[in-house]
Design a protein around this motif. Structure first.
Motif, PDB file in Angstrom:
ATOM      1  N   ALA A   1       0.822  -0.985   0.073  1.00  0.00           N
ATOM      2  CA  ALA A   1       0.067   0.101   0.066  1.00  0.00           C
ATOM      3  C   ALA A   1       0.831   1.075   0.054  1.00  0.00           C
ATOM      4  CB  ALA A   1      -0.894  -0.019   1.059  1.00  0.00           C
ATOM      5  N   LEU A   2       1.894   1.299   0.710  1.00  0.00           N
ATOM      6  CA  LEU A   2       2.601   2.445   0.763  1.00  0.00           C
ATOM      7  C   LEU A   2       3.556   2.544  -0.605  1.00  0.00           C
ATOM      8  CD1 LEU A   2       4.405   4.549   2.654  1.00  0.00           C
ATOM      9  CD2 LEU A   2       6.062   2.610   2.907  1.00  0.00           C
ATOM     10  N   ALA A   3       3.717   1.613  -1.250  1.00  0.00           N
ATOM     11  CA  ALA A   3       4.463   1.438  -2.643  1.00  0.00           C
ATOM     12  C   ALA A   3       3.535   2.251  -3.928  1.00  0.00           C
ATOM     13  CB  ALA A   3       4.821   0.113  -2.929  1.00  0.00           C
ATOM     14  N   GLU A   4       2.243   2.173  -3.289  1.00  0.00           N
ATOM     15  CA  GLU A   4       1.327   2.868  -4.229  1.00  0.00           C
ATOM     16  C   GLU A   4       1.156   4.377  -4.134  1.00  0.00           C
ATOM     17  OE1 GLU A   4      -2.453   0.624  -3.742  1.00  0.00           O
ATOM     18  OE2 GLU A   4      -1.420  -1.331  -4.577  1.00  0.00           O
ATOM     19  N   LEU A   5       1.488   4.707  -3.113  1.00  0.00           N
ATOM     20  CA  LEU A   5       1.466   6.186  -2.834  1.00  0.00           C
ATOM     21  C   LEU A   5       2.298   7.130  -3.806  1.00  0.00           C
ATOM     22  CD1 LEU A   5       1.626   6.231   1.147  1.00  0.00           C
ATOM     23  CD2 LEU A   5      -0.546   6.697  -0.575  1.00  0.00           C
ATOM     24  N   PRO A   6       2.141   8.105  -4.020  1.00  0.00           N
ATOM     25  CA  PRO A   6       2.945   9.107  -4.796  1.00  0.00           C
ATOM     26  C   PRO A   6       4.369   9.299  -4.176  1.00  0.00           C
ATOM     27  CG  PRO A   6       1.241  10.480  -4.361  1.00  0.00           C
ATOM     28  CD  PRO A   6       0.969   8.837  -3.855  1.00  0.00           C
ATOM     29  N   SER A   7       5.362   9.433  -4.773  1.00  0.00           N
ATOM     30  CA  SER A   7       6.620   9.726  -3.973  1.00  0.00           C
ATOM     31  C   SER A   7       6.880  11.045  -3.708  1.00  0.00           C
ATOM     32  CB  SER A   7       8.099   9.389  -4.868  1.00  0.00           C
ATOM     33  OG  SER A   7       7.908  10.503  -6.050  1.00  0.00           O
ATOM     34  N   LEU A   8       7.765  11.577  -2.574  1.00  0.00           N
ATOM     35  CA  LEU A   8       7.791  12.787  -2.163  1.00  0.00           C
ATOM     36  C   LEU A   8       8.048  13.832  -3.325  1.00  0.00           C
ATOM     37  CD1 LEU A   8       7.711  13.900   0.670  1.00  0.00           C
ATOM     38  CD2 LEU A   8      10.321  13.637   0.953  1.00  0.00           C
ATOM     39  N   ASP A   9       8.895  13.582  -4.286  1.00  0.00           N
ATOM     40  CA  ASP A   9       8.963  14.540  -5.321  1.00  0.00           C
ATOM     41  C   ASP A   9       7.806  14.678  -6.050  1.00  0.00           C
ATOM     42  OD1 ASP A   9      11.834  14.710  -4.536  1.00  0.00           O
ATOM     43  OD2 ASP A   9      12.537  13.022  -5.886  1.00  0.00           O
ATOM     44  N   GLN A  10       6.928  13.592  -6.273  1.00  0.00           N
ATOM     45  CA  GLN A  10       5.779  13.757  -7.019  1.00  0.00           C
ATOM     46  C   GLN A  10       4.962  14.606  -6.393  1.00  0.00           C
ATOM     47  OE1 GLN A  10       4.702   9.585  -7.591  1.00  0.00           O
ATOM     48  NE2 GLN A  10       5.465   9.742  -9.561  1.00  0.00           N
ATOM     49  N   LEU A  11       4.771  14.506  -5.019  1.00  0.00           N
ATOM     50  CA  LEU A  11       4.063  15.378  -4.131  1.00  0.00           C
ATOM     51  C   LEU A  11       4.265  16.758  -4.037  1.00  0.00           C
ATOM     52  CD1 LEU A  11       3.320  13.053  -1.166  1.00  0.00           C
ATOM     53  CD2 LEU A  11       1.762  13.701  -2.903  1.00  0.00           C
ATOM     54  N   ARG A  12       5.781  16.931  -4.241  1.00  0.00           N
ATOM     55  CA  ARG A  12       6.101  18.614  -3.966  1.00  0.00           C
ATOM     56  C   ARG A  12       5.774  19.073  -5.491  1.00  0.00           C
ATOM     57  NH1 ARG A  12      11.945  16.747  -1.549  1.00  0.00           N
ATOM     58  NH2 ARG A  12      11.445  16.780   0.717  1.00  0.00           N
ATOM     59  N   GLY A  13       6.009  18.193  -6.739  1.00  0.00           N
ATOM     60  CA  GLY A  13       5.819  18.760  -7.867  1.00  0.00           C
ATOM     61  C   GLY A  13       4.214  19.243  -8.004  1.00  0.00           C
ATOM     62  N   GLY A  14       3.365  18.362  -7.234  1.00  0.00           N
ATOM     63  CA  GLY A  14       1.869  18.661  -7.615  1.00  0.00           C
ATOM     64  C   GLY A  14       1.607  19.841  -6.550  1.00  0.00           C
ATOM     65  N   LEU A  15       2.313  19.905  -5.525  1.00  0.00           N
ATOM     66  CA  LEU A  15       1.995  21.218  -4.586  1.00  0.00           C
ATOM     67  C   LEU A  15       2.623  22.686  -5.276  1.00  0.00           C
ATOM     68  CD1 LEU A  15       1.172  22.139  -1.795  1.00  0.00           C
ATOM     69  CD2 LEU A  15       3.408  21.795  -0.928  1.00  0.00           C
ATOM     70  N   ILE A  16       3.603  22.506  -5.894  1.00  0.00           N
ATOM     71  CA  ILE A  16       4.281  23.648  -6.545  1.00  0.00           C
ATOM     72  C   ILE A  16       3.303  24.090  -7.822  1.00  0.00           C
ATOM     73  CG2 ILE A  16       6.250  24.567  -8.247  1.00  0.00           C
ATOM     74  CD1 ILE A  16       8.073  23.015  -6.099  1.00  0.00           C
ATOM     75  N   GLY A  17       2.845  22.933  -8.505  1.00  0.00           N
ATOM     76  CA  GLY A  17       1.747  23.353  -9.385  1.00  0.00           C
ATOM     77  C   GLY A  17       0.615  23.878  -9.401  1.00  0.00           C
ATOM     78  N   LEU A  18      -0.001  23.444  -7.807  1.00  0.00           N
ATOM     79  CA  LEU A  18      -1.230  24.120  -7.368  1.00  0.00           C
ATOM     80  C   LEU A  18      -0.839  25.511  -6.969  1.00  0.00           C
ATOM     81  CD1 LEU A  18      -2.563  21.313  -5.239  1.00  0.00           C
ATOM     82  CD2 LEU A  18      -3.633  22.165  -7.286  1.00  0.00           C
ATOM     83  N   LEU A  19       0.346  25.654  -6.375  1.00  0.00           N
ATOM     84  CA  LEU A  19       0.779  27.051  -5.984  1.00  0.00           C
ATOM     85  C   LEU A  19       0.936  28.003  -7.192  1.00  0.00           C
ATOM     86  CD1 LEU A  19       3.096  26.297  -3.087  1.00  0.00           C
ATOM     87  CD2 LEU A  19       0.899  27.042  -2.767  1.00  0.00           C
ATOM     88  N   GLN A  20       1.430  27.502  -8.255  1.00  0.00           N
ATOM     89  CA  GLN A  20       1.804  28.441  -9.365  1.00  0.00           C
ATOM     90  C   GLN A  20       0.506  28.585 -10.334  1.00  0.00           C
ATOM     91  OE1 GLN A  20       4.832  26.322 -11.448  1.00  0.00           O
ATOM     92  NE2 GLN A  20       6.544  27.385 -10.554  1.00  0.00           N
ATOM     93  N   ALA A  21      -0.426  27.872 -10.175  1.00  0.00           N
ATOM     94  CA  ALA A  21      -1.576  27.985 -11.053  1.00  0.00           C
ATOM     95  C   ALA A  21      -2.473  29.079 -10.732  1.00  0.00           C
ATOM     96  CB  ALA A  21      -2.532  26.778 -10.878  1.00  0.00           C
ATOM     97  N   PRO A  22      -2.627  29.467  -9.546  1.00  0.00           N
ATOM     98  CA  PRO A  22      -3.408  30.698  -9.031  1.00  0.00           C
ATOM     99  C   PRO A  22      -2.493  32.053  -9.505  1.00  0.00           C
ATOM    100  CG  PRO A  22      -3.616  29.491  -7.161  1.00  0.00           C
ATOM    101  CD  PRO A  22      -2.666  28.871  -8.347  1.00  0.00           C
ATOM    102  N   ALA A  23      -1.281  32.096  -9.549  1.00  0.00           N
ATOM    103  CA  ALA A  23      -0.509  33.233  -9.729  1.00  0.00           C
ATOM    104  C   ALA A  23      -0.385  33.407 -11.163  1.00  0.00           C
ATOM    105  CB  ALA A  23       0.930  33.037  -9.196  1.00  0.00           C
ATOM    106  N   SER A  24      -0.726  32.297 -12.106  1.00  0.00           N
ATOM    107  CA  SER A  24      -0.557  32.675 -13.520  1.00  0.00           C
ATOM    108  C   SER A  24      -1.869  33.092 -13.925  1.00  0.00           C
ATOM    109  CB  SER A  24      -0.138  31.332 -14.329  1.00  0.00           C
ATOM    110  OG  SER A  24      -1.032  30.405 -13.936  1.00  0.00           O
ATOM    111  N   LYS A  25      -3.089  32.572 -13.188  1.00  0.00           N
ATOM    112  CA  LYS A  25      -4.188  33.328 -13.372  1.00  0.00           C
ATOM    113  C   LYS A  25      -4.369  34.639 -13.054  1.00  0.00           C
ATOM    114  CE  LYS A  25      -6.696  28.666 -13.082  1.00  0.00           C
ATOM    115  NZ  LYS A  25      -7.577  27.872 -12.200  1.00  0.00           N
ATOM    116  N   VAL A  26      -3.761  35.075 -11.967  1.00  0.00           N
ATOM    117  CA  VAL A  26      -4.008  36.359 -11.638  1.00  0.00           C
ATOM    118  C   VAL A  26      -3.201  37.257 -12.765  1.00  0.00           C
ATOM    119  CG1 VAL A  26      -2.938  38.013  -9.924  1.00  0.00           C
ATOM    120  CG2 VAL A  26      -4.112  36.194  -9.004  1.00  0.00           C
ATOM    121  N   ALA A  27      -1.858  37.015 -13.171  1.00  0.00           N
ATOM    122  CA  ALA A  27      -1.142  37.461 -14.056  1.00  0.00           C
ATOM    123  C   ALA A  27      -2.286  37.813 -15.399  1.00  0.00           C
ATOM    124  CB  ALA A  27       0.061  36.727 -14.178  1.00  0.00           C
ATOM    125  N   ARG A  28      -2.720  36.672 -15.814  1.00  0.00           N
ATOM    126  CA  ARG A  28      -3.594  36.852 -16.967  1.00  0.00           C
ATOM    127  C   ARG A  28      -4.619  37.710 -16.728  1.00  0.00           C
ATOM    128  NH1 ARG A  28      -3.216  30.645 -18.362  1.00  0.00           N
ATOM    129  NH2 ARG A  28      -4.282  30.599 -16.244  1.00  0.00           N
TER     130      ARG A  28
END
Length: 171
Positions: A122-149
């Motif tokens: 079950a632990l092996a099916e979870l996303p890795s720490l790097d994948q979680l960090r990438g997803g979090l950064i994507g979520l944080l960057q999305a609103p900023a790019s929308k505000v800029a547009r």
């Protein structure tokens, strides 16, 4: 192996267990040297390590650790896999065991939690720490790019209005 070598091995395992986010214990009976080398290479690629150690020395290294209950899986020919990322070692061992039935996942420890084979899978099916960090950064960057547009949109509209007036005056 003399007493000093055993003590050095225990200290190395103790350090590895302390610094690791997860320890996965598995049987490796019947794996060839090439297969074991392939597994170790896959472990290195994700920042994990695999080690074959005497069970008695591994039990001594587990003593006093939060996940010391995992020492019950140390029977037979065991392979210890550990990594700082709680998912990396589990993911590699489980994926390798799917391709090669001679590697059998027994269990492990993640912090103070003792995992059985199903827990490691079950632990092996979870996303890795790097994948979680990438997803979090994507979520944080999305609103900023929308505000800029949104901020740039009125300026673009004004520029088009001015261009239309200048074309009208030129005509």
């Amino acid at each position: 192996m003399d007493r000093a070598q055993k003590q050095a091995e225990i200290e190395e395992l103790d350090r590895a267990f302390s610094e690791s986010g997860v320890v996965v214990i598995s049987h490796y009976v019947g794996l060839t040297v090439a297969q074991m080398s392939e597994l170790r290479a896959q472990m290195r690629n994700v920042g994990a390590r695999a080690k074959v150690a005497k069970n008695t020395l591994a039990r001594r290294a587990f003593e006093g650790k939060p996940g010391a209950g995992a020492a019950e899986y140390l029977k037979g020919q065991t392979l210890l896999a550990f990594s700082e990322d709680p998912v990396a070692a589990a993911k590699v061992v489980v994926d390798f065991s799917k391709k090669n039935d001679k590697l059998v996942v027994l269990g492990g420890a993640m912090g103070a939690t003792v995992l059985n084979a199903d827990g490691v899978k079950a632990l092996a099916e979870l996303p890795s720490l790097d994948q979680l960090r990438g997803g979090l950064i994507g979520l944080l960057q999305a609103p900023a790019s929308k505000v800029a547009r949104v901020v740039q949109a009125p300026a673009g509209q004004l520029a088009r209005v001015f261009a239309a007036y200048s074309e009208k005056d030129a005509a």
